[in-house]
Design a protein around this motif. Structure first.
Motif, PDB file in Angstrom:
ATOM      1  N   TYR A 184      -0.181   7.381   5.863  1.00  0.00           N
ATOM      2  CA  TYR A 184      -0.554   6.834   4.559  1.00  0.00           C
ATOM      3  C   TYR A 184      -1.184   7.915   3.698  1.00  0.00           C
ATOM      4  CZ  TYR A 184       0.152   2.440   6.956  1.00  0.00           C
ATOM      5  OH  TYR A 184       0.709   1.410   7.655  1.00  0.00           O
ATOM      6  N   ASN A 185      -1.002   7.805   2.399  1.00  0.00           N
ATOM      7  CA  ASN A 185      -1.618   8.690   1.422  1.00  0.00           C
ATOM      8  C   ASN A 185      -2.591   7.861   0.583  1.00  0.00           C
ATOM      9  OD1 ASN A 185      -2.028  11.030  -0.073  1.00  0.00           O
ATOM     10  ND2 ASN A 185      -0.432  10.496  -1.539  1.00  0.00           N
ATOM     11  N   GLY A 186      -3.660   8.477   0.097  1.00  0.00           N
ATOM     12  CA  GLY A 186      -4.596   7.783  -0.778  1.00  0.00           C
ATOM     13  C   GLY A 186      -5.601   6.921  -0.034  1.00  0.00           C
ATOM     14  N   VAL A 187      -5.824   7.213   1.258  1.00  0.00           N
ATOM     15  CA  VAL A 187      -6.772   6.458   2.075  1.00  0.00           C
ATOM     16  C   VAL A 187      -8.096   7.207   2.138  1.00  0.00           C
ATOM     17  CG1 VAL A 187      -7.213   5.536   4.380  1.00  0.00           C
ATOM     18  CG2 VAL A 187      -4.902   5.465   3.442  1.00  0.00           C
TER      19      VAL A 187
ATOM     20  N   ALA B 246      -4.477  -6.044  13.109  1.00  0.00           N
ATOM     21  CA  ALA B 246      -4.281  -5.725  11.694  1.00  0.00           C
ATOM     22  C   ALA B 246      -5.556  -5.109  11.144  1.00  0.00           C
ATOM     23  CB  ALA B 246      -3.925  -6.980  10.893  1.00  0.00           C
ATOM     24  N   GLY B 247      -5.404  -4.272  10.124  1.00  0.00           N
ATOM     25  CA  GLY B 247      -6.556  -3.648   9.488  1.00  0.00           C
ATOM     26  C   GLY B 247      -6.307  -3.438   8.009  1.00  0.00           C
ATOM     27  N   SER B 248      -7.391  -3.391   7.247  1.00  0.00           N
ATOM     28  CA  SER B 248      -7.316  -3.150   5.813  1.00  0.00           C
ATOM     29  C   SER B 248      -7.672  -1.693   5.547  1.00  0.00           C
ATOM     30  CB  SER B 248      -8.275  -4.088   5.072  1.00  0.00           C
ATOM     31  OG  SER B 248      -8.114  -3.941   3.681  1.00  0.00           O
ATOM     32  N   LEU B 249      -6.735  -0.950   4.971  1.00  0.00           N
ATOM     33  CA  LEU B 249      -6.946   0.468   4.659  1.00  0.00           C
ATOM     34  C   LEU B 249      -7.645   0.593   3.319  1.00  0.00           C
ATOM     35  CD1 LEU B 249      -3.456   1.866   5.699  1.00  0.00           C
ATOM     36  CD2 LEU B 249      -5.537   1.687   7.078  1.00  0.00           C
ATOM     37  N   LYS B 250      -8.761   1.293   3.327  1.00  0.00           N
ATOM     38  CA  LYS B 250      -9.589   1.461   2.135  1.00  0.00           C
ATOM     39  C   LYS B 250      -9.047   2.590   1.260  1.00  0.00           C
ATOM     40  CE  LYS B 250     -14.463   2.006   0.992  1.00  0.00           C
ATOM     41  NZ  LYS B 250     -15.803   2.190   1.566  1.00  0.00           N
ATOM     42  N   ALA B 251      -8.935   2.335  -0.034  1.00  0.00           N
ATOM     43  CA  ALA B 251      -8.429   3.333  -0.973  1.00  0.00           C
ATOM     44  C   ALA B 251      -9.414   4.472  -1.155  1.00  0.00           C
ATOM     45  CB  ALA B 251      -8.138   2.685  -2.323  1.00  0.00           C
ATOM     46  N   ALA B 252      -8.878   5.689  -1.385  1.00  0.00           N
ATOM     47  CA  ALA B 252      -9.714   6.872  -1.572  1.00  0.00           C
ATOM     48  C   ALA B 252     -10.458   6.847  -2.899  1.00  0.00           C
ATOM     49  CB  ALA B 252      -8.863   8.132  -1.476  1.00  0.00           C
ATOM     50  N   GLY B 253      -9.883   6.219  -3.910  1.00  0.00           N
ATOM     51  CA  GLY B 253     -10.517   6.153  -5.215  1.00  0.00           C
ATOM     52  C   GLY B 253     -10.310   4.798  -5.849  1.00  0.00           C
ATOM     53  N   ALA B 254     -11.071   4.537  -6.883  1.00  0.00           N
ATOM     54  CA  ALA B 254     -11.009   3.228  -7.546  1.00  0.00           C
ATOM     55  C   ALA B 254      -9.687   2.999  -8.277  1.00  0.00           C
ATOM     56  CB  ALA B 254     -12.169   3.082  -8.514  1.00  0.00           C
ATOM     57  N   SER B 255      -8.981   4.063  -8.634  1.00  0.00           N
ATOM     58  CA  SER B 255      -7.785   3.904  -9.460  1.00  0.00           C
ATOM     59  C   SER B 255      -6.474   3.929  -8.677  1.00  0.00           C
ATOM     60  CB  SER B 255      -7.748   4.998 -10.530  1.00  0.00           C
ATOM     61  OG  SER B 255      -7.663   6.261  -9.900  1.00  0.00           O
ATOM     62  N   ALA B 256      -6.533   4.117  -7.353  1.00  0.00           N
ATOM     63  CA  ALA B 256      -5.284   4.214  -6.584  1.00  0.00           C
ATOM     64  C   ALA B 256      -5.371   3.412  -5.299  1.00  0.00           C
ATOM     65  CB  ALA B 256      -5.002   5.678  -6.261  1.00  0.00           C
ATOM     66  N   SER B 257      -4.264   2.790  -4.940  1.00  0.00           N
ATOM     67  CA  SER B 257      -4.160   2.073  -3.671  1.00  0.00           C
ATOM     68  C   SER B 257      -3.508   2.978  -2.640  1.00  0.00           C
ATOM     69  CB  SER B 257      -3.296   0.818  -3.843  1.00  0.00           C
ATOM     70  OG  SER B 257      -3.913  -0.073  -4.721  1.00  0.00           O
ATOM     71  N   PRO B 258      -3.773   2.744  -1.335  1.00  0.00           N
ATOM     72  CA  PRO B 258      -3.078   3.514  -0.300  1.00  0.00           C
ATOM     73  C   PRO B 258      -1.564   3.306  -0.398  1.00  0.00           C
ATOM     74  CG  PRO B 258      -4.937   2.329   0.640  1.00  0.00           C
ATOM     75  CD  PRO B 258      -4.768   1.834  -0.770  1.00  0.00           C
ATOM     76  N   VAL B 259      -0.811   4.346  -0.024  1.00  0.00           N
ATOM     77  CA  VAL B 259       0.645   4.306  -0.053  1.00  0.00           C
ATOM     78  C   VAL B 259       1.156   4.723   1.319  1.00  0.00           C
ATOM     79  CG1 VAL B 259       2.724   5.306  -1.084  1.00  0.00           C
ATOM     80  CG2 VAL B 259       0.700   4.895  -2.499  1.00  0.00           C
ATOM     81  N   ARG B 260       2.062   3.916   1.893  1.00  0.00           N
ATOM     82  CA  ARG B 260       2.653   4.264   3.185  1.00  0.00           C
ATOM     83  C   ARG B 260       3.693   5.349   2.958  1.00  0.00           C
ATOM     84  NH1 ARG B 260       6.819   3.491   6.302  1.00  0.00           N
ATOM     85  NH2 ARG B 260       7.890   2.156   4.828  1.00  0.00           N
ATOM     86  N   LEU B 261       3.630   6.433   3.742  1.00  0.00           N
ATOM     87  CA  LEU B 261       4.543   7.550   3.571  1.00  0.00           C
ATOM     88  C   LEU B 261       5.717   7.520   4.544  1.00  0.00           C
ATOM     89  CD1 LEU B 261       1.971  10.433   3.097  1.00  0.00           C
ATOM     90  CD2 LEU B 261       3.241   9.200   1.337  1.00  0.00           C
ATOM     91  N   ARG B 262       5.439   7.335   5.830  1.00  0.00           N
ATOM     92  CA  ARG B 262       6.503   7.351   6.834  1.00  0.00           C
ATOM     93  C   ARG B 262       6.022   6.628   8.079  1.00  0.00           C
ATOM     94  NH1 ARG B 262       4.738  12.198   5.732  1.00  0.00           N
ATOM     95  NH2 ARG B 262       3.497  13.350   7.214  1.00  0.00           N
ATOM     96  N   ARG B 263       6.947   6.371   8.979  1.00  0.00           N
ATOM     97  CA  ARG B 263       6.609   5.658  10.193  1.00  0.00           C
ATOM     98  C   ARG B 263       7.366   6.232  11.379  1.00  0.00           C
ATOM     99  NH1 ARG B 263      11.357   3.729  12.485  1.00  0.00           N
ATOM    100  NH2 ARG B 263      12.719   2.952  10.902  1.00  0.00           N
TER     101      ARG B 263
END
Length: 131
Positions: free
Chosen positions: A16-19, A107-124
């Protein structure tokens, strides 16, 4: 991983990116069952991303409404299944699968790195094998 006897087993991984790097996961939940469709609720917030993984004795079916499935695999003779999905955060997010099987889920909730962006899944990566 070493299995004590012939067994089905599997693992999955996702990037994930943005976590948030200090506190990447805000909340988690686990559950299991044997005669119901897999389902657990996770406390989250808007701007986070909830991700789950389920292991089951049969195909757990389609991911629940609002979820995006990102991996699926089965082991020996389709007796062991693993699937994963993600969904945008909200006050409470229920992660679920359609079919009644014996299951265990996390299951878990991934916390965003900043207030303006949500986490993004990159690959699996998902691996399932027979021991």
């Amino acid at each position: 991983v070493t299995f004590p006897s012939a067994s089905d087993g599997g693992c999955g991984s996702s990037s994930y990116n943005g976590v948030d790097q200090t506190t990447p996961i805000s909340n988690t939940n686990t559950g299991s069952g044997s005669s119901s469709a897999p389902s657990i609720a996770v406390t989250s917030v808007v701007g986070e991303m909830v991700t789950d993984a389920v292991g089951a004795s049969g195909d757990p079916g389609a991911a629940g409404a609002g979820q995006t499935q990102y991996f699926s695999g089965s082991g020996n003779f389709d007796t062991a299944w693993g699937k994963g999905s993600y969904e945008a955060g909200a006050a409470s997010v229920t992660m679920s699968w359609a079919n009644s099987v014996s299951w265990a889920m996390a299951a878990g909730s991934l916390k965003a790195a900043g207030a303006s962006a949500s986490p993004v899944r990159l690959r699996r990566l998902a691996l399932l094998g027979v021991g």
